[in-house]
Design a protein around this motif. Structure first.
Motif, PDB file in Angstrom:
ATOM      1  N   ARG A  92       0.832  -1.203   0.000  1.00 20.35           N
ATOM      2  CA  ARG A  92       0.000   0.000   0.000  1.00 20.35           C
ATOM      3  C   ARG A  92       0.867   1.255   0.000  1.00 20.35           C
ATOM      4  N   ALA A  95       2.310   1.608  -3.437  1.00 23.73           N
ATOM      5  CA  ALA A  95       1.279   2.044  -4.378  1.00 23.73           C
ATOM      6  C   ALA A  95       1.069   3.558  -4.294  1.00 23.73           C
ATOM      7  N   VAL A  96       1.077   4.098  -3.083  1.00 20.24           N
ATOM      8  CA  VAL A  96       0.930   5.547  -2.899  1.00 20.24           C
ATOM      9  C   VAL A  96       2.105   6.278  -3.553  1.00 20.24           C
ATOM     10  N   LEU A 193      -5.196   2.477  -7.115  1.00 23.80           N
ATOM     11  CA  LEU A 193      -6.266   2.872  -6.189  1.00 23.80           C
ATOM     12  C   LEU A 193      -6.883   1.641  -5.536  1.00 23.80           C
ATOM     13  N   ILE A 196      -4.521   0.569  -2.792  1.00 23.50           N
ATOM     14  CA  ILE A 196      -4.613   1.453  -1.626  1.00 23.50           C
ATOM     15  C   ILE A 196      -5.899   1.186  -0.849  1.00 23.50           C
ATOM     16  N   ARG A 197      -6.976   0.894  -1.550  1.00 29.42           N
ATOM     17  CA  ARG A 197      -8.256   0.594  -0.899  1.00 29.42           C
ATOM     18  C   ARG A 197      -8.267  -0.776  -0.236  1.00 29.42           C
TER      19      ARG A 197
END
Length: 281
Positions: A92, A95-96, A193, A196-197
């Motif tokens: 995560r 990914a950001v 996204l 991240i979710r």
């Protein structure tokens, strides 16, 4: 002795072999294996025995003596626990970072899609996630807005002979910009996204549509033990050029042998596969 092992030494001498590999089969009984080992003594020839268990490797497999017998011990796959939590947090965070780093490119792609073809910039679709939970996956739109309605007219031109996937190297539904995006996997950037979710992972099995998931068969429950990934063994091993059965096998291999080291290896290989743009259409 079984006919399969009768002339082993003759064959070894004829080809100059230094190793014999024996695979699992009805002829490979304990008695026959012992006699084969006796035959090879004093001939400087190694004997390797392949177990009947396949697609399980790495730290899960070890040889342990039990009652004087060397037995193959298979650990359960490690898909929970501290190391998997590390995977979740690290992916995560990564990914950001990737999303922020590629933001200018993402905005440029969105503008080009909007200016070159009618319809929305993003495309969303239902996919099957961890434990069979369905979620919306996001991609940059690479096809015409009426792509779904045109699918049935193209079924006979499907280049995937087996399985539920539909693939065409020159799919007329793909836009000019979309063909370029797919070649370098840039259409998948919005899936960050999903990572991240928490719907997806950076590395994992291929995210299938419900119809595709139903075509996996009785091994489908193994695939969904982990989150689907933006990339995976299927992508670094041929992408769209792979037959359906091989895609499923690679997904299962990933689940059975997951490790942080395997994830890191796949990420490195993904970069090479994307730069080469092989098997993407």
């Amino acid at each position: 002795m079984s006919r399969s092992f009768e002339h082993v030494l003759d064959v070894v001498s004829a080809v100059g072999a230094d190793t014999i590999a024996v695979t699992a089969g009805p002829e490979a009984t304990p008695e026959q294996m012992r006699r084969l080992a006796w035959q090879l003594e004093g001939h400087d020839v190694d004997m390797i025995v392949a177990p009947a268990l396949t697609d399980v490797a790495g730290p899960r497999v070890s040889i342990r003596p039990v009652a004087g017998l060397p037995l193959l011990h298979v650990e359960q796959p490690e898909i929970t626990g501290a190391r998997y939590v590390v995977k979740e947090i690290a992916e995560r965070a990564l990914a950001v970072l990737i999303l922020l780093f590629t933001l200018p490119l993402t905005l440029l792609i969105a503008a080009v899609i909007k200016l070159t073809s009618p319809g929305p910039v993003l495309f969303s679709q239902i996919r099957v996630g961890q434990h069979g939970r369905q979620f919306q996956i996001y991609k940059f739109r690479s096809m015409r807005v009426d792509a779904e309605s045109l699918l049935e007219t193209l079924r006979e031109q499907n280049e995937v002979a087996d399985g539920p996937l539909f693939k065409m190297r020159s799919d007329p539904r793909v836009t000019r910009v979309g063909r370029w995006l797919r070649r370098y996997s840039l259409d998948e950037l919005p899936q960050l996204l999903n990572v991240i979710r928490g719907d997806m992972a950076l590395v994992g099995p291929r995210p299938l549509m419900p119809l595709e998931a139903a075509g996996v068969g009785d091994t489908g429950h193994r695939r969904v033990l982990v989150k689907p990934g933006i990339t995976g063994l299927w992508q670094v091993s041929g992408r769209s050029d792979l037959p359906w059965e091989e895609t499923v096998r690679l997904d299962l291999y990933y689940v059975e042998n997951w490790s942080l080291a395997l994830d890191a290896q796949i990420l490195v290989r993904t970069l090479r596969a994307v730069l080469r743009a092989t098997g993407a259409y």
